[in-house]
Scaffold this active site. Structure first.
Site, PDB file in Angstrom:
ATOM      1  N   GLY A  32       2.191 -11.186  10.413  1.00  0.00           N
ATOM      2  CA  GLY A  32       2.947 -10.614  11.541  1.00  0.00           C
ATOM      3  C   GLY A  32       3.157 -11.631  12.645  1.00  0.00           C
ATOM      4  O   GLY A  32       4.247 -11.729  13.237  1.00  0.00           O
ATOM      5  N   LYS A  80      12.563  -7.793   0.919  1.00  0.00           N
ATOM      6  CA  LYS A  80      11.547  -8.512   0.152  1.00  0.00           C
ATOM      7  C   LYS A  80      10.272  -7.663   0.063  1.00  0.00           C
ATOM      8  O   LYS A  80       9.509  -7.541   1.014  1.00  0.00           O
ATOM      9  CB  LYS A  80      11.200  -9.844   0.823  1.00  0.00           C
ATOM     10  CG  LYS A  80      10.548 -10.778  -0.169  1.00  0.00           C
ATOM     11  CD  LYS A  80       9.336 -11.520   0.338  1.00  0.00           C
ATOM     12  CE  LYS A  80       8.016 -10.899   0.347  1.00  0.00           C
ATOM     13  NZ  LYS A  80       7.317 -10.665  -0.882  1.00  0.00           N
ATOM     14  N   ASN A 124       0.789  -1.242   0.000  1.00  0.00           N
ATOM     15  CA  ASN A 124       0.000   0.000   0.000  1.00  0.00           C
ATOM     16  C   ASN A 124       0.817   1.285   0.000  1.00  0.00           C
ATOM     17  O   ASN A 124       0.320   2.328  -0.415  1.00  0.00           O
ATOM     18  CB  ASN A 124      -1.015  -0.007   1.155  1.00  0.00           C
ATOM     19  CG  ASN A 124      -0.364  -0.016   2.504  1.00  0.00           C
ATOM     20  OD1 ASN A 124       0.725  -0.550   2.668  1.00  0.00           O
ATOM     21  ND2 ASN A 124      -1.020   0.568   3.481  1.00  0.00           N
ATOM     22  N   CYS A 133      -3.224   1.656   6.638  1.00  0.00           N
ATOM     23  CA  CYS A 133      -3.464   1.065   7.958  1.00  0.00           C
ATOM     24  C   CYS A 133      -3.899   2.140   8.955  1.00  0.00           C
ATOM     25  O   CYS A 133      -4.452   1.839  10.002  1.00  0.00           O
ATOM     26  CB  CYS A 133      -2.253   0.301   8.461  1.00  0.00           C
ATOM     27  SG  CYS A 133      -0.733   1.188   8.250  1.00  0.00           S
ATOM     28  N   GLN A 138      -8.374  -8.000  -3.254  1.00  0.00           N
ATOM     29  CA  GLN A 138      -8.770  -6.951  -2.305  1.00  0.00           C
ATOM     30  C   GLN A 138     -10.187  -6.464  -2.618  1.00  0.00           C
ATOM     31  O   GLN A 138     -10.982  -6.209  -1.704  1.00  0.00           O
ATOM     32  CB  GLN A 138      -7.770  -5.792  -2.355  1.00  0.00           C
ATOM     33  CG  GLN A 138      -8.043  -4.694  -1.359  1.00  0.00           C
ATOM     34  CD  GLN A 138      -8.009  -5.165   0.096  1.00  0.00           C
ATOM     35  OE1 GLN A 138      -7.084  -5.823   0.520  1.00  0.00           O
ATOM     36  NE2 GLN A 138      -9.058  -4.833   0.854  1.00  0.00           N
ATOM     37  N   GLY A 155       2.558  -5.422   7.390  1.00  0.00           N
ATOM     38  CA  GLY A 155       1.632  -6.246   6.616  1.00  0.00           C
ATOM     39  C   GLY A 155       0.475  -6.677   7.487  1.00  0.00           C
ATOM     40  O   GLY A 155       0.076  -5.970   8.423  1.00  0.00           O
ATOM     41  N   SER A 156      -0.052  -7.870   7.206  1.00  0.00           N
ATOM     42  CA  SER A 156      -1.262  -8.314   7.890  1.00  0.00           C
ATOM     43  C   SER A 156      -0.943  -8.886   9.279  1.00  0.00           C
ATOM     44  O   SER A 156       0.201  -9.273   9.561  1.00  0.00           O
ATOM     45  CB  SER A 156      -1.949  -9.394   7.049  1.00  0.00           C
ATOM     46  OG  SER A 156      -1.097 -10.508   6.934  1.00  0.00           O
ATOM     47  N   GLU A 179       8.887   3.073  14.550  1.00  0.00           N
ATOM     48  CA  GLU A 179       9.604   3.351  13.314  1.00  0.00           C
ATOM     49  C   GLU A 179       9.690   4.865  13.135  1.00  0.00           C
ATOM     50  O   GLU A 179       8.906   5.615  13.703  1.00  0.00           O
ATOM     51  CB  GLU A 179       8.842   2.779  12.123  1.00  0.00           C
ATOM     52  CG  GLU A 179       8.661   1.275  12.221  1.00  0.00           C
ATOM     53  CD  GLU A 179       8.392   0.640  10.872  1.00  0.00           C
ATOM     54  OE1 GLU A 179       9.338   0.524  10.084  1.00  0.00           O
ATOM     55  OE2 GLU A 179       7.238   0.271  10.614  1.00  0.00           O
ATOM     56  N   GLU A 222     -10.413  -5.407  10.123  1.00  0.00           N
ATOM     57  CA  GLU A 222      -9.885  -4.459   9.142  1.00  0.00           C
ATOM     58  C   GLU A 222     -10.321  -4.867   7.733  1.00  0.00           C
ATOM     59  O   GLU A 222     -10.105  -5.998   7.311  1.00  0.00           O
ATOM     60  CB  GLU A 222      -8.357  -4.416   9.215  1.00  0.00           C
ATOM     61  CG  GLU A 222      -7.798  -3.319   8.336  1.00  0.00           C
ATOM     62  CD  GLU A 222      -6.288  -3.185   8.441  1.00  0.00           C
ATOM     63  OE1 GLU A 222      -5.598  -4.207   8.353  1.00  0.00           O
ATOM     64  OE2 GLU A 222      -5.814  -2.052   8.592  1.00  0.00           O
ATOM     65  N   GLU A 275       4.414  -3.851  12.125  1.00  0.00           N
ATOM     66  CA  GLU A 275       3.339  -2.869  11.948  1.00  0.00           C
ATOM     67  C   GLU A 275       2.232  -3.590  11.203  1.00  0.00           C
ATOM     68  O   GLU A 275       2.442  -4.073  10.100  1.00  0.00           O
ATOM     69  CB  GLU A 275       3.814  -1.658  11.130  1.00  0.00           C
ATOM     70  CG  GLU A 275       4.760  -0.747  11.868  1.00  0.00           C
ATOM     71  CD  GLU A 275       4.177  -0.138  13.132  1.00  0.00           C
ATOM     72  OE1 GLU A 275       2.935  -0.102  13.280  1.00  0.00           O
ATOM     73  OE2 GLU A 275       4.961   0.272  13.995  1.00  0.00           O
TER      74      GLU A 275
HETATM   75  P1  ADP Z   1      -1.093  -7.795   2.776  1.00  0.00           P
HETATM   76  O1  ADP Z   1      -2.466  -8.068   3.148  1.00  0.00           O
HETATM   77  O2  ADP Z   1      -0.635  -6.380   2.964  1.00  0.00           O
HETATM   78  O3  ADP Z   1      -0.674  -8.376   1.453  1.00  0.00           O
HETATM   79  P2  ADP Z   1       0.648  -9.782   3.953  1.00  0.00           P
HETATM   80  O4  ADP Z   1       0.973  -9.956   5.390  1.00  0.00           O
HETATM   81  O5  ADP Z   1       0.061 -10.917   3.218  1.00  0.00           O
HETATM   82  O6  ADP Z   1      -0.272  -8.519   3.921  1.00  0.00           O
HETATM   83  O7  ADP Z   1       1.935  -9.311   3.148  1.00  0.00           O
HETATM   84  C1  ADP Z   1       2.884  -8.405   3.637  1.00  0.00           C
HETATM   85  C2  ADP Z   1       4.262  -8.871   3.213  1.00  0.00           C
HETATM   86  O8  ADP Z   1       4.539 -10.126   3.873  1.00  0.00           O
HETATM   87  C3  ADP Z   1       4.405  -9.151   1.722  1.00  0.00           C
HETATM   88  O9  ADP Z   1       5.685  -8.746   1.268  1.00  0.00           O
HETATM   89  C4  ADP Z   1       4.244 -10.651   1.636  1.00  0.00           C
HETATM   90  O10 ADP Z   1       4.846 -11.211   0.492  1.00  0.00           O
HETATM   91  C5  ADP Z   1       4.960 -11.078   2.911  1.00  0.00           C
HETATM   92  N1  ADP Z   1       4.626 -12.438   3.363  1.00  0.00           N
HETATM   93  C6  ADP Z   1       3.487 -13.132   3.146  1.00  0.00           C
HETATM   94  N2  ADP Z   1       3.560 -14.369   3.705  1.00  0.00           N
HETATM   95  C7  ADP Z   1       4.778 -14.450   4.299  1.00  0.00           C
HETATM   96  C8  ADP Z   1       5.461 -15.469   5.055  1.00  0.00           C
HETATM   97  N3  ADP Z   1       4.926 -16.656   5.296  1.00  0.00           N
HETATM   98  N4  ADP Z   1       6.695 -15.184   5.500  1.00  0.00           N
HETATM   99  C9  ADP Z   1       7.273 -13.984   5.290  1.00  0.00           C
HETATM  100  N5  ADP Z   1       6.688 -13.003   4.580  1.00  0.00           N
HETATM  101  C10 ADP Z   1       5.464 -13.224   4.072  1.00  0.00           C
END
Ligand code: ADP
Length: 479
Positions: free
Chosen positions: A230, A172, A149, A281, A328, A225-226, A459, A380, A247
């Site tokens: 997390g 990544k 995002n 977020c 989404q 991320g999610s 952060e 969310e 976060e």
């Molecule tokens: P979003 O809903 O924002 O896509 P995610 O948590 O799925 O949230 O993704 C956030 C980041 O975490 C992305 O870069 C995604 O590729 C990465 N990600 C997803 N699954 C894993 C995992 N098992 N281990 C590490 N990173 C991951």
């Protein structure tokens, strides 16, 4: 012809075509082709970062300052092109894309300055003749995992402090926005980073991200991320006894009191809930409104929402771009259906829109008659969807605002100093806004939340030093 963007591992651009990214405003438009790393590449990147750490951590402020400043200058000089490319791959408007790019440049500039300001402390020991020094050192190899995002700002606010404090990086980015990630890495690489200091591994989270989580050689992970991912980052990091920072989501309340300036409240709500297509977020997804202003607020919101221009992100007139992708969009539509089933009234929008090109267009949705117990008020959604929850007075508003598993941002619109002050002191959120949208923060001050929204040190700003360094206490007996 699309150019193949490769991964950067140990100073070399490597990899074959693996994935494409699609413009959400026009799904016929392929933005680019990208290498997709596997577990082997992730391991090589981690090994390269590990090997580069001793050199970079001893490089001193001038070398780090030079790279960060040069990066800031190039991003700023190219803000229009980079902002456009960001809007094309993510779907936020041109103005938002350029604004985010400028922010990335400002962040690199800020941390360029921080390299020259790193300091320690020296105190006398309780033992005569002994001196004690407290200094900060880089943590080692930092894994940086980012969401889609904020394709350039979030990588910037993790990469810049990591480099400034002498860490090396395996980065990544999210699968949906590789172009912005590649661009920032390309600029840093050309700015003169030694090989291995910054490695880019584009690819699947479940593959590349997971390989980072499982490596004993990654000393810290900064993740946005999610909540679900997390928690995986947290569990894997505890297993390896590494530092981590998360976060995650938000379900941010915006309280509107009877004494609010109605125009200010509507500005805050429309901006906070719907700009960037609600995909922040920090978005205001719960509009908690006291009874005396409720009907006027809802009418004014509907009037304003009706005037919003929803369309192609690259059209300068557009105010709300498309949703980022099909997955989404489905999630947003599912939650709109859930809200109706739960008994909330869909007072505005929520329907798919057709535009000249095929894209994921959704009219911003406003629910009224929502309660704080409904799923649409607790989970969310991450789209252009907000609920109005009617309350009788300030006390009830505060209780409802705090009744959530999240705690990232919160806001209040009021002309009462008493209520504004009380809310700032009692809101259970990491960031509190008075007469301002819950989204939209400065780049030089701490960012982060409480409860299920965040974990670990803050952060951004000077507070970033906490996560990206480790403290050493050294004792010297000089005789
Ligand atoms: P979003 O809903 O924002 O896509 P995610 O948590 O799925 O949230 O993704 C956030 C980041 O975490 C992305 O870069 C995604 O590729 C990465 N990600 C997803 N699954 C894993 C995992 N098992 N281990 C590490 N990173 C991951």
């Amino acid at each position: 012809m699309t150019v193949l963007r490769k991964n950067l591992i140990d100073g070399e651009w490597l990899g074959e075509a693996g994935s494409r990214n699609i413009n959400p405003s026009n799904t016929n438009d392929v933005v680019g082709e990208y290498a997709s790393a596997g577990p082997e590449e992730a391991k090589q990147a981690i090994a390269a970062a590990k090997a580069a750490f001793p050199g970079w951590s001893r490089s001193g402020p001038l070398a780090r300052h030079a790279v960060l400043k040069k990066t800031s200058d190039e991003i700023m000089a190219r803000k229009d092109d980079i902002g456009r490319s960001l809007a094309r791959e993510e779907g936020k408007t041109l103005a938002e894309g350029v604004g985010e790019t400028i922010r990335a440049a400002q962040i690199f500039d800020f941390f360029a300055g921080e390299t020259l300001r790193l300091s320690g402390e020296m105190v006398p020991s309780v033992r005569p003749g002994v001196g004690v020094e407290m200094t900060r050192e880089g943590v080692g190899v930092v894994g940086i995992i980012t969401p889609w995002n904020f394709p350039i700002a979030i990588p910037a606010w993790k990469i810049a402090p990591a480099l400034a404090y002498g860490n090396t990086i395996v980065f990544k980015p999210a699968e949906l926005v590789p172009e912005s990630a590649w661009t920032i890495v390309d600029i840093l690489h050309r700015a003169g980073l030694p090989k291995g200091v910054l490695n880019l591994v584009m690819g699947k989270g479940s593959v590349v991200g997971q390989a980072m989580l499982d490596s004993p050689d990654v000393n810290a992970i900064s993740f946005t991320g999610s909540v679900g991912t997390g928690k995986r980052v947290a569990a894997a990091s505890v297993e390896h006894m590494r530092k981590f920072q998360l976060e995650m989501g938000g379900k941010n309340p915006l309280v509107v009191l009877d004494d609010a300036d109605l125009a200010v409240a509507v500005d805050c709500a429309v901006n906070g809930a719907y700009f960037s297509t609600g995909q922040r977020c920090t978005a205001s997804s719960r509009l908690i409104v006291t009874a005396g202003i409720h009907d006027r607020f809802v009418d004014a919101m509907k009037e304003r929402l009706d005037k919003l221009v929803i369309g192609d992100a690259l059209d300068a007139k557009t105010q709300i771009g498309p949703v980022v992708d099909q997955t989404q969009l489905k999630q947003d539509e599912d939650y709109i259906a859930i809200g109706r089933q739960e008994g909330a009234e869909l007072a505005f929008g929520g329907e798919r829109l057709e535009r000249e090109t095929p894209g994921f267009y959704l009219r911003p949705a406003l629910f009224t008659g929502a309660t704080n117990a409904m799923r649409i008020s607790r989970e969310e959604i991450f789209g252009p969807v907000a609920n109005v929850i009617r309350v009788k007075d300030y006390d009830e508003a505060l209780t409802v605002a705090n009744d959530t598993p999240f705690g990232l941002t919160s806001g209040i619109c009021t002309t009462s100093l008493k209520h504004a002050t009380h809310f700032k002191r009692n809101s259970e959120a990491g960031m509190v806004m008075v007469n301002l949208p819950t989204a939209g923060v400065d780049f030089h001050v701490p960012f982060g939340g409480r409860k299920g929204s965040s974990y670990g040190p803050r952060e951004q700003g000077r507070y970033a030093v906490e996560f990206y360094t480790t403290v050493k206490t050294a004792y010297t007996f000089a005789g």
